[in-house]
Design a protein around this motif. Sequence first.
Motif, PDB file in Angstrom:
ATOM      1  N   VAL A 142       0.860  -1.173   0.000  1.00 35.29           N
ATOM      2  CA  VAL A 142       0.000   0.000   0.000  1.00 35.29           C
ATOM      3  C   VAL A 142       0.896   1.222   0.000  1.00 35.29           C
ATOM      4  O   VAL A 142       1.966   1.228   0.619  1.00 35.29           O
ATOM      5  CB  VAL A 142      -0.952   0.007   1.222  1.00 35.29           C
ATOM      6  CG1 VAL A 142      -0.177   0.030   2.534  1.00 35.29           C
ATOM      7  CG2 VAL A 142      -1.911   1.195   1.169  1.00 35.29           C
ATOM      8  N   ALA A 143       0.493   2.264  -0.719  1.00 36.80           N
ATOM      9  CA  ALA A 143       1.249   3.514  -0.730  1.00 36.80           C
ATOM     10  C   ALA A 143       0.939   4.303   0.535  1.00 36.80           C
ATOM     11  O   ALA A 143      -0.198   4.318   1.019  1.00 36.80           O
ATOM     12  CB  ALA A 143       0.889   4.337  -1.957  1.00 36.80           C
ATOM     13  N   SER A 186       6.535   4.159  -0.739  1.00 39.75           N
ATOM     14  CA  SER A 186       6.305   5.592  -0.980  1.00 39.75           C
ATOM     15  C   SER A 186       5.629   5.802  -2.329  1.00 39.75           C
ATOM     16  O   SER A 186       5.012   6.829  -2.565  1.00 39.75           O
ATOM     17  CB  SER A 186       7.636   6.351  -0.957  1.00 39.75           C
ATOM     18  OG  SER A 186       8.414   6.040  -2.114  1.00 39.75           O
ATOM     19  N   ASP A 187       5.759   4.810  -3.234  1.00 40.36           N
ATOM     20  CA  ASP A 187       5.336   4.934  -4.634  1.00 40.36           C
ATOM     21  C   ASP A 187       5.868   6.243  -5.223  1.00 40.36           C
ATOM     22  O   ASP A 187       5.161   6.970  -5.930  1.00 40.36           O
ATOM     23  CB  ASP A 187       3.820   4.847  -4.780  1.00 40.36           C
ATOM     24  CG  ASP A 187       3.394   4.344  -6.166  1.00 40.36           C
ATOM     25  OD1 ASP A 187       4.224   3.700  -6.829  1.00 40.36           O
ATOM     26  OD2 ASP A 187       2.257   4.611  -6.578  1.00 40.36           O
ATOM     27  N   HIS A 188       7.117   6.515  -4.935  1.00 39.61           N
ATOM     28  CA  HIS A 188       7.809   7.753  -5.343  1.00 39.61           C
ATOM     29  C   HIS A 188       7.804   7.875  -6.866  1.00 39.61           C
ATOM     30  O   HIS A 188       8.329   7.016  -7.571  1.00 39.61           O
ATOM     31  CB  HIS A 188       9.249   7.680  -4.823  1.00 39.61           C
ATOM     32  CG  HIS A 188      10.097   8.867  -5.127  1.00 39.61           C
ATOM     33  ND1 HIS A 188      10.090  10.004  -4.350  1.00 39.61           N
ATOM     34  CD2 HIS A 188      10.992   9.097  -6.108  1.00 39.61           C
ATOM     35  CE1 HIS A 188      10.959  10.875  -4.842  1.00 39.61           C
ATOM     36  NE2 HIS A 188      11.514  10.353  -5.914  1.00 39.61           N
ATOM     37  N   ASN A 189       7.201   8.952  -7.377  1.00 41.17           N
ATOM     38  CA  ASN A 189       7.064   9.125  -8.822  1.00 41.17           C
ATOM     39  C   ASN A 189       7.227  10.611  -9.171  1.00 41.17           C
ATOM     40  O   ASN A 189       6.240  11.354  -9.210  1.00 41.17           O
ATOM     41  CB  ASN A 189       5.701   8.605  -9.285  1.00 41.17           C
ATOM     42  CG  ASN A 189       5.590   8.533 -10.802  1.00 41.17           C
ATOM     43  OD1 ASN A 189       6.548   8.768 -11.523  1.00 41.17           O
ATOM     44  ND2 ASN A 189       4.407   8.204 -11.283  1.00 41.17           N
ATOM     45  N   PRO A 190       8.449  11.064  -9.432  1.00 48.32           N
ATOM     46  CA  PRO A 190       8.676  12.476  -9.746  1.00 48.32           C
ATOM     47  C   PRO A 190       8.049  12.858 -11.088  1.00 48.32           C
ATOM     48  O   PRO A 190       8.228  12.168 -12.082  1.00 48.32           O
ATOM     49  CB  PRO A 190      10.204  12.583  -9.815  1.00 48.32           C
ATOM     50  CG  PRO A 190      10.733  11.328  -9.205  1.00 48.32           C
ATOM     51  CD  PRO A 190       9.701  10.283  -9.421  1.00 48.32           C
ATOM     52  N   ILE A 247       6.034  12.579  -5.451  1.00 50.67           N
ATOM     53  CA  ILE A 247       7.256  12.111  -4.807  1.00 50.67           C
ATOM     54  C   ILE A 247       6.883  11.661  -3.397  1.00 50.67           C
ATOM     55  O   ILE A 247       5.924  12.160  -2.804  1.00 50.67           O
ATOM     56  CB  ILE A 247       8.356  13.194  -4.784  1.00 50.67           C
ATOM     57  CG1 ILE A 247       7.869  14.467  -4.086  1.00 50.67           C
ATOM     58  CG2 ILE A 247       8.853  13.498  -6.185  1.00 50.67           C
ATOM     59  CD1 ILE A 247       8.959  15.501  -3.863  1.00 50.67           C
ATOM     60  N   GLY A 248       7.634  10.714  -2.865  1.00 45.95           N
ATOM     61  CA  GLY A 248       7.224  10.180  -1.581  1.00 45.95           C
ATOM     62  C   GLY A 248       8.336   9.663  -0.692  1.00 45.95           C
ATOM     63  O   GLY A 248       8.101   9.358   0.478  1.00 45.95           O
ATOM     64  N   ASN A 300       6.668  17.629  -6.764  1.00 49.32           N
ATOM     65  CA  ASN A 300       5.254  17.248  -6.670  1.00 49.32           C
ATOM     66  C   ASN A 300       4.986  16.391  -5.435  1.00 49.32           C
ATOM     67  O   ASN A 300       4.680  15.206  -5.513  1.00 49.32           O
ATOM     68  CB  ASN A 300       4.815  16.504  -7.938  1.00 49.32           C
ATOM     69  CG  ASN A 300       5.674  15.287  -8.247  1.00 49.32           C
ATOM     70  OD1 ASN A 300       6.900  15.359  -8.246  1.00 49.32           O
ATOM     71  ND2 ASN A 300       5.039  14.161  -8.525  1.00 49.32           N
ATOM     72  N   ALA A 301       5.056  17.017  -4.263  1.00 51.89           N
ATOM     73  CA  ALA A 301       4.932  16.298  -2.993  1.00 51.89           C
ATOM     74  C   ALA A 301       3.510  16.379  -2.463  1.00 51.89           C
ATOM     75  O   ALA A 301       2.994  17.468  -2.193  1.00 51.89           O
ATOM     76  CB  ALA A 301       5.909  16.872  -1.973  1.00 51.89           C
ATOM     77  N   ILE A 302       2.885  15.248  -2.272  1.00 51.67           N
ATOM     78  CA  ILE A 302       1.504  15.185  -1.816  1.00 51.67           C
ATOM     79  C   ILE A 302       1.349  15.631  -0.368  1.00 51.67           C
ATOM     80  O   ILE A 302       0.280  16.095   0.045  1.00 51.67           O
ATOM     81  CB  ILE A 302       0.953  13.754  -2.016  1.00 51.67           C
ATOM     82  CG1 ILE A 302      -0.578  13.730  -1.983  1.00 51.67           C
ATOM     83  CG2 ILE A 302       1.552  12.795  -0.992  1.00 51.67           C
ATOM     84  CD1 ILE A 302      -1.182  12.404  -2.418  1.00 51.67           C
ATOM     85  N   PHE A 303       2.430  15.534   0.427  1.00 46.27           N
ATOM     86  CA  PHE A 303       2.333  15.846   1.856  1.00 46.27           C
ATOM     87  C   PHE A 303       2.722  17.282   2.204  1.00 46.27           C
ATOM     88  O   PHE A 303       2.801  17.622   3.388  1.00 46.27           O
ATOM     89  CB  PHE A 303       3.179  14.857   2.670  1.00 46.27           C
ATOM     90  CG  PHE A 303       2.521  13.524   2.857  1.00 46.27           C
ATOM     91  CD1 PHE A 303       1.471  13.364   3.755  1.00 46.27           C
ATOM     92  CD2 PHE A 303       2.926  12.429   2.122  1.00 46.27           C
ATOM     93  CE1 PHE A 303       0.852  12.133   3.920  1.00 46.27           C
ATOM     94  CE2 PHE A 303       2.318  11.191   2.272  1.00 46.27           C
ATOM     95  CZ  PHE A 303       1.277  11.049   3.181  1.00 46.27           C
TER      96      PHE A 303
END
Length: 418
Positions: A257-258, A305-309, A327-328, A393-396
């Motif tokens: 899970v992300a 993190s499903d890090h995706n820049p 990004i994660g 592009n940081a969701i947090f």
Amino acid sequence: MNLLIKSTTVIDSKSNFHNQTVDILIEKGVITKISKRITNPKNYKTLSLKNLHVSQGWFDSSVSFGEPGYEERETIANGLRTAALSGFTHVALNPNTNPVIDSNADVTFLKSKSSKTPVSLHPVGALTKNAEGSELAELYDMQSAGAVAFQDYQKPIQNPNLLKIALQYASGFNGLVCSFPQESKISGNGVINEQVTSTSLGLKGNPNLAEELQVARDLCLLEYTEGKLHIPTISTAKSVELIKDAKKRKLNVSCSVAVHNLVLNDSLLSTFNTNLKVLPPLRTQEDCEALIDGLKDGTIDMVTSDHNPIDIEHKKVEFDHAKYGTIGLESAFVALNTVLTLKKTIEVLTKGKSRFGIEDAVIAEGTRADLSLFNPNSTTIFTKDNIHSTSKNAIFLGHEIKGEVYGIVANNQLVLNQ
């Protein structure tokens, strides 16, 4: 590298020093002594940090960078630096590059780019040629070169017979097949979770059903083939139930899970912030709680993190047209630490290694030093100052976080946030 770590609390349930505050002596990259107090034997570098904790090095099972082909988003060098500063010593790198990573030579290229870095890069090869979903890629050849799994990143395998053949073929060499959980004809052009929020905002919805149908189908194929399957980034309560049942029936399945699907829900989308546009989409709070319960009871094996820049040109546009992804790496630990206990947080950040064929490095005398360094207790707000990635592009951004990552000790190197 020689290093004396002073007064650190060990968080490693497999270690005899779990929950103890000790000194750790590292010589030439190997832990040679762990004791309540160690006198610096040869004037080695000393590391002493506020409320320092150490655990086995963290692993992220789903990371995207960009190189080759999308270097403006993230290079391998800066991506691995970001991982190190975020506390990760191992990352599984997705094949969503240009060209797609779908051959022995491509995997060899990635391994060579990371041969001397502190963070170990584990390539994930494409499941199908050019990730087009038509015919299988060179799975055995890629695994021989170092690929740890196979998937078409965020692209569902629409042809069930192709997935059936992949599971049968890969079982011959213990290959790990990954299948993205989305039924494309059901998800259609949906860009956020299909619920009250999508209706109120006038945005097309991607329903839970799209994920759950695919998970159910893939589990049926897994039972038929007796293969080895990983389902990445599930996001719904029903998916947790389906996988829990499959595990009770002894199917060889794992899932992840992300972090953002655990911590954030779709009510935040009223701002039309494209950093919140992720795949699978943010779901309801009820789904978040079910996912957390799935982690606690062991149904969900690992967190990513499903890090995706994504570069600004593809994010600073209308919501419908923005690319999926956040990004994660930088926020993974500090966000996860807000919803789980410290023990569980560390467990789910390290547990996935065995599934991807990566050896554990228990914190003990005589083992190689593969450590994440952190303070679990500080509370602050996640800002642009926390971002190390080229893309932003940081969701947090703007959310409260708990803890602080100091860095890593891995591959005979020390990397610290300065």
